[in-house]
Scaffold this motif. Structure first.
Motif, short mmCIF file in Angstrom:
data_model
loop_
_atom_site.label_atom_id
_atom_site.label_comp_id
_atom_site.label_asym_id
_atom_site.label_seq_id
_atom_site.Cartn_x
_atom_site.Cartn_y
_atom_site.Cartn_z
N GLY B 184 36.94 41.02 35.47
CA GLY B 184 35.76 41.73 36.00
C GLY B 184 35.53 41.39 37.46
N LEU B 185 35.64 40.09 37.78
CA LEU B 185 35.48 39.68 39.18
C LEU B 185 36.60 40.28 40.03
N GLY B 186 37.81 40.29 39.47
CA GLY B 186 38.97 40.87 40.18
C GLY B 186 38.74 42.35 40.47
N LEU B 187 38.20 43.04 39.47
CA LEU B 187 37.99 44.48 39.66
C LEU B 187 36.91 44.72 40.72
N ALA B 188 35.86 43.90 40.70
CA ALA B 188 34.81 44.05 41.71
C ALA B 188 35.41 43.84 43.10
N ALA B 189 36.28 42.84 43.23
CA ALA B 189 36.93 42.57 44.53
C ALA B 189 37.81 43.76 44.93
N ALA B 190 38.52 44.33 43.95
CA ALA B 190 39.40 45.47 44.25
C ALA B 190 38.57 46.68 44.69
N PRO B 407 39.25 57.30 44.30
CA PRO B 407 40.00 56.17 44.87
C PRO B 407 39.82 54.89 44.07
N PHE B 408 38.69 54.76 43.37
CA PHE B 408 38.44 53.52 42.62
C PHE B 408 39.32 53.43 41.37
N LEU B 409 39.86 54.60 40.94
CA LEU B 409 40.81 54.58 39.82
C LEU B 409 42.04 53.76 40.19
N ILE B 410 42.40 53.84 41.50
CA ILE B 410 43.57 53.07 41.96
C ILE B 410 43.31 51.59 41.68
N ALA B 411 42.08 51.15 41.96
CA ALA B 411 41.74 49.74 41.74
C ALA B 411 41.93 49.38 40.27
N ILE B 412 41.48 50.27 39.36
CA ILE B 412 41.62 49.99 37.92
C ILE B 412 43.11 49.87 37.56
N VAL B 413 43.92 50.81 38.06
CA VAL B 413 45.36 50.79 37.75
C VAL B 413 46.00 49.50 38.28
N ILE B 415 44.53 46.61 38.82
CA ILE B 415 44.09 45.46 38.02
C ILE B 415 44.82 45.43 36.66
N VAL B 416 45.00 46.61 36.06
CA VAL B 416 45.76 46.67 34.80
C VAL B 416 47.17 46.12 35.02
N ALA B 417 47.80 46.54 36.14
CA ALA B 417 49.16 46.06 36.42
C ALA B 417 49.17 44.55 36.63
N ILE B 418 48.22 44.04 37.39
CA ILE B 418 48.19 42.60 37.67
C ILE B 418 47.98 41.80 36.38
N ILE B 419 47.06 42.30 35.53
CA ILE B 419 46.78 41.55 34.28
C ILE B 419 47.95 41.65 33.30
N THR B 420 48.73 42.73 33.41
CA THR B 420 49.91 42.85 32.56
C THR B 420 50.98 41.85 33.02
N ILE B 421 51.10 41.70 34.35
CA ILE B 421 52.10 40.76 34.87
C ILE B 421 51.63 39.31 34.67
N PRO B 423 49.06 37.76 32.39
CA PRO B 423 48.04 37.82 31.33
C PRO B 423 47.09 36.62 31.34
N GLN B 424 47.56 35.52 31.98
CA GLN B 424 46.71 34.31 32.00
C GLN B 424 45.36 34.58 32.65
N ILE B 425 45.31 35.56 33.57
CA ILE B 425 44.03 35.84 34.24
C ILE B 425 42.96 36.14 33.17
N ALA B 426 43.35 36.88 32.14
CA ALA B 426 42.40 37.21 31.07
C ALA B 426 42.33 36.09 30.03
N LEU B 427 43.46 35.43 29.79
CA LEU B 427 43.54 34.53 28.63
C LEU B 427 43.23 33.07 28.95
N PHE B 428 43.14 32.75 30.24
CA PHE B 428 42.92 31.36 30.66
C PHE B 428 41.64 30.80 30.05
#
Lengths: 164, 435
Positions: B184-190, B407-413, B415-421, B423-428
């Motif tokens: 969530g914080l990552g998406l806000a930053a994006a 343009p904000f859809l790009i941010a969502i995409v 973040i999805v890519a980063i969290i897929t690469i 996963p610890q960002i979500a699971l930590f």
């Protein structure tokens, strides 16, 4: 049309007041849960029956709100396709889907009643009978049925006015 | 007709009825009921809908839904949104697109005390929009920012998106909520990066706010965020440390906000009634939908479709990430037409077993699913947040708001890519929870 409008007003007012009764239960539900946490943290005990009372309150809150949510069109539906239909096809489609909804809600009211009147179970701690709460499925469903009947009448009215 | 053919017919009929405008819960219940008659007997099928409605409506963990929703209403009544915005404005106004950046900051703050995404967008529409208008921000940027910022309500806990995902997949709602914090914080930053990038590219979109702010003023403005911070830390900290369940956290959060509003003498009969009405509307909508989906999933399970699809896909000789990509494409497509929660309810019975078969982490996928729900809130033609903003910005055409949000859809995409690469960002955080 006068009678229809009067009936519509009466039904809508009824569903609103009944929903309002259930709605305010959220405040005691909230306070009861907080009280339970405080008692647990401070005295390592729980308020007897807190969970089952919350469950019953949630049931009243939700079931009595079923019809009012329909009144304010809160039950989600996909409208982008139907809003592009012609002025005649749109109410015709609404009538069709409302009839189908009426059918399944009729089953819910009927079976809700049957299940409710045969229910003999009581809650674990406070021994509160489940039957009156289960009967609320029939009550909430019946009010939802009435709201759907209003929608049916409105769509039918629209269709009749659009006839050449 | 074999059970699997019956299941496929059922799915097709549900989508047909859905696009004809039938309430989704009724469509699921009806088709589920008829399917159960076909696969079992009329005697077995008749009581299913009524008993499912009762069991869903009287299930203790679901009390969390009205409690999370009323938190948003009470936070608005207590005036937290305005205070957050004033603080964010003081800190960010000199940045390119500063008022937009402040709006995203406020949305993230409000999302930390509200479970509803639309409530976030609605609250911001009345506060940030007039301010951006006053400083001649492009209406497209201003409205798009608020519509996108509102989606943060779904990812930053407390979040109804995670509650619904947890309900449908029987995953720990506490772990899901905690897993949303960093993404969530990552998406806000994006989102902030997207605003700054757009304004750098075209400074005409957002003229710089003229008045500079002293450090003293900035520090004083921080007083406006302490209430939000305390509520968030108590609610999420309590869940993280295992002190209380999400339901109890919702009750504590709502009670704290109620007390804050009472002390500030901001509770009126009207505002309390409006908050309760919002809570009942959203909760009934969600739980009736879940009841419909439960009836339908009984039928679907008997048709063996979920198991068959999972087995079939597991046998395919392709990378699991290709299948994940396909699932995400389906989410993006459905999100264009169906509201976010309905999309989850409709797809999870088939997609979730598939995700488990492919060996993905269910909590991680929860974050991905909620991100996809957020995308659905701003994609045309049915983005719910966009229509909420359109209600507040009557002079801006809906198409313009959609263009602004795109343009904000790009941010969502991203973040999805980063969290897929990673996963610890979500699971930590969830991995370190006490229970």
């Amino acid at each position: 049309m006068g009678y229809l409008n009067k009936a519509k007003k009466v039904i809508q007012r009824l569903t609103f007041y009944i929903c309002a009764v259930g709605m305010f239960l959220l405040i005691p539900m909230m306070l009861l849960t907080v009280g339970d946490v405080i008692v647990r943290v401070a005295w390592a005990r729980t308020i007897p029956g807190a969970v089952e009372t919350s469950e019953y309150m949630l049931a009243v809150f939700i079931l009595l709100g079923l019809a009012f949510t329909q009144q304010i069109k809160g039950h989600v539906r996909v409208s982008f396709l139907i809003s592009r239909l012609s002025a005649r096809a749109q109410p015709a489609m609404e009538i069709f889907t409302t009839l189908l909804s009426l059918f399944i809600i009729f089953i819910v009211v009927w079976q809700g009643w049957v299940i409710g009147i045969h229910e003999t179970a009581v809650s674990d701690m406070l021994r509160v009978p489940q039957a009156p709460f289960k009967l609320l499925v029939a009550v909430g469903g019946f009010l939802l049925f009435l709201e759907l009947l209003i929608d049916l009448a409105v769509s039918t009215g629209k269709l009749i006015r659009r006839q050449p | 007709m074999s059970p699997i053919i019956a299941g496929i017919v059922g799915v097709v009929v549900v989508f047909l009825l859905l696009f004809l405008g039938m309430p989704i819960a009724c469509a699921l219940m009806l088709v589920g009921f008829i399917g159960l008659i076909y696969l079992t007997s009329i005697g077995a099928a008749l009581p299913v809908a009524a008993s499912t409605i009762y069991h869903v409506a009287a299930y203790y963990p679901y009390t969390v839904i009205p409690l999370f929703i009323i938190m948003g209403g009470l936070a608005t009544s207590a005036g937290l949104t305005g205070e957050l915005y004033r603080a964010a404005d003081k800190w960010f106004r000199r940045l390119p697109g500063g008022l937009g950046v402040a709006t995203i900051g406020t949305c993230a703050g409000f999302a930390a005390v509200s479970g509803s995404s639309v409530a976030t967008a609605a609250a911001m529409g009345t506060i940030a929009l007039p301010e951006m208008k006053r400083f001649n921000y492009s209406p497209r940027l201003a409205t798009g920012t608020i519509a996108a910022g509102g989606t943060l309500g779904f990812l930053i806990p407390p979040s109804i998106g995670f509650v619904v995902y947890g309900m449908l997949t029987e995953q720990s709602i506490g772990k899901l909520l905690i897993s949303g914090i960093f993404p969530g914080l990552g998406l806000a930053a994006a989102y902030i990066a997207i605003i700054i990038f757009q304004v750098k590219l075209n400074p005409g979109l957002a003229p710089v706010s003229p008045e500079a702010v002293s450090w003293k003023e900035k520090l004083v403005a921080l007083r406006g965020i302490w209430e939000t911070l305390v509520v968030f830390l108590v609610v999420m900290g309590g869940i993280y440390l295992g002190w209380f369940t999400p339901t109890e956290a919702g009750a504590i959060g709502a009670t704290t906000l109620f007390l804050i509003a009472l002390v500030k003498r901001k509770v009126t009969g009207h505002s309390l009634f409006a908050s309760l009405e919002e809570a009942v509307r959203v909760s009934v909508m969600v739980l009736f939908l879940v009841a419909g989906a439960t009836v339908f999933s009984y039928f679907l399970a008997l048709s063996t479709i979920p198991a068959q699809v999972a087995t079939w896909v597991a046998g395919l000789e392709v990378s699991r990430y290709v299948i994940l990509g396909l699932i995400l494409a389906i989410f993006i497509f459905l999100g264009c037409f169906i509201d976010a929660i309905s999309m989850m309810v409709l797809t999870m019975p088939v997609i979730f077993p598939l995700i488990l078969t492919l060996g993905f982490d269910p909590i991680w996928f929860g974050v991905i699913a909620v991100l996809m729900m957020e995308a659905g809130l701003i994609t045309p033609p049915m983005g719910l947040n966009v229509y909420t903003i359109a209600g507040a910005a009557k002079d801006v055409p809906v198409e313009e708001i959609f263009r602004g949000a795109l343009p904000f859809l790009i941010a969502i995409v991203v973040i999805v890519a980063i969290i897929t690469i990673f996963p610890q960002i979500a699971l930590f955080l969830p991995a370190r929870m006490i229970r």
